[in-house]
Design an enzyme around this catalytic site. Structure first.
Site, PDB file in Angstrom:
ATOM      1  N   SER A  45     -94.793  42.856  45.755  1.00 51.39           N
ATOM      2  CA  SER A  45     -94.031  42.334  46.939  1.00 51.39           C
ATOM      3  C   SER A  45     -93.697  43.581  48.022  1.00 51.39           C
ATOM      4  O   SER A  45     -94.896  43.762  48.593  1.00 51.39           O
ATOM      5  CB  SER A  45     -92.548  42.155  46.315  1.00 51.39           C
ATOM      6  OG  SER A  45     -91.872  41.432  47.300  1.00 51.39           O
ATOM      7  N   ASP A 207     -94.655  35.873  44.540  1.00 47.25           N
ATOM      8  CA  ASP A 207     -94.098  37.254  44.313  1.00 47.25           C
ATOM      9  C   ASP A 207     -94.294  37.541  42.757  1.00 47.25           C
ATOM     10  O   ASP A 207     -93.849  37.045  41.952  1.00 47.25           O
ATOM     11  CB  ASP A 207     -92.801  37.228  44.733  1.00 47.25           C
ATOM     12  CG  ASP A 207     -92.220  38.582  44.815  1.00 47.25           C
ATOM     13  OD1 ASP A 207     -92.647  39.689  43.975  1.00 47.25           O
ATOM     14  OD2 ASP A 207     -91.433  38.897  45.407  1.00 47.25           O
TER      15      ASP A 207
END
Length: 341
Positions: A45, A207
């Site tokens: 991320s 993610d």
């Protein structure tokens, strides 16, 4: 002439954390100032975004702590909130994005921004980040690895390592910006990314924090040999808070009050898995933990002074960590059961 000192070497793992990633940048600055040459970087991320820029800069010849600070405070976070026409409608737009699973934000601006930053450093594909190291498996000879979660196949994926094995794609030809954008796709908030494999099947990527927000074992050796240098981890996500009437993710402004199920879900999803992992002695001893409590994952309106303060916290945390770091002692205590390359 006095010969130039050879810098110490280390691999680096950077956690997710949204805007908290500014703290990651500060830690990288302290490592650079301490003379560490960062060989490979693993990121999830926000960590993938920071890691990609640092890896590209390293490939291009290096980046100073001052340049890192400039990067941290000049990221146009506010523009990351690029809602589509429907999603801009109060209440209805948010509900529409959540129900469809497309997210509240498109993520197009973030994608374009990281692509531009990497291009300025001479990097477009993972082939531009390849390293010549016969000690590594061929699929792992890259300066950057990005963690994502593949919802279609239901597994953790590390790019570019898994491009060929899972998707039949040449990793050298794959876009670094695309991989980073996929790793930043926080479910419900940012639109998922799509990857088409060699057979034409579309895979949905989100993610990597869904499965591992802080994959500090990314570079652990698989052959049982003694590690060549340490792997340091930097995490900016605090422990899960006790239930309160406050928001669990400061900065996440949904159109209802109190700690909603969605907020709790996202927080736990991104950080819960790794909390117990962080308590393990062989993990904690090599992890730099940055106090980022004052900044929320989605605090896109962060001010320059707040960004400076978080950068400084990251720098200070890494400096304090390095002051007591003892590589020989770490090897003596842990290398028989846990290995780092």
């Amino acid at each position: 002439m006095t010969p130039k000192r050879n810098p110490r070497r280390a691999d680096l793992v950077l956690s997710g954390g949204g805007v908290k990633g500014i703290g990651l940048v500060g830690a990288v600055g302290a490592l650079r100032d301490a003379g560490y040459a960062l060989e490979r970087i693993s990121g999830t991320s926000a960590g993938s975004l920071v890691g990609a820029v640092v890896a590209a800069a390293t490939q291009a010849g290096g980046i100073s702590a001052d340049q890192l600070l400039e990067l941290a405070v000049n990221v146009p976070y506010r523009r990351f909130r690029d809602s589509g026409p429907i999603e801009r409608i109060p209440l209805l737009g948010t509900a529409w994005g959540l129900l469809r699973g497309t997210g509240i934000y498109r993520g197009d601006f973030a994608h374009q921004w990281i692509r531009g930053e990497l291009k300025n450093l001479g990097v477009s594909t993972f082939g531009d980040l390849a390293v010549d190291d016969d000690n590594l498996l061929p699929e792992r000879r890259y300066r950057l690895v990005v963690t994502v979660a593949d919802l279609t196949t239901g597994q953790l994926v590390r790019l570019p390592w898994d491009y060929k094995r899972l998707y039949g794609l040449d990793p050298d030809e794959q876009s670094v910006a695309d991989a980073v954008r996929a790793s930043m796709s926080i479910p419900f908030l940012f639109r998922p990314s799509t990857l088409k494999d060699a057979a034409g099947q579309r895979c949905t990527l989100v993610d990597g924090g869904v499965l591992s927000n802080f994959p500090i074992d990314s570079f652990d050796r698989l052959d049982g040999a003694e590690p060549r240098w340490p792997t340091f981890g930097v995490t900016v996500v605090p422990y899960l808070p006790a239930p309160t009437t406050d928001q669990l993710i400061p900065g996440l402004r949904l159109p209802w009050d109190g700690p909603t199920f969605l907020e709790s879900l996202i927080t736990t999803m991104l950080v819960g898995h790794d909390q117990a992992h962080l308590s393990q002695p062989w993990v904690k001893v090599r992890a730099i933990q940055v106090d980022s409590t004052d900044v929320g994952v989605l605090d896109f309106d962060i001010t320059p002074s707040e960004a400076d303060a978080l950068y400084d916290k990251g720098y200070a945390a890494a400096s304090e960590f390095l002051a007591s770091w003892d590589w020989p002692a770490y090897l003596q205590r842990f290398r028989r059961t846990h290995y780092v390359t």
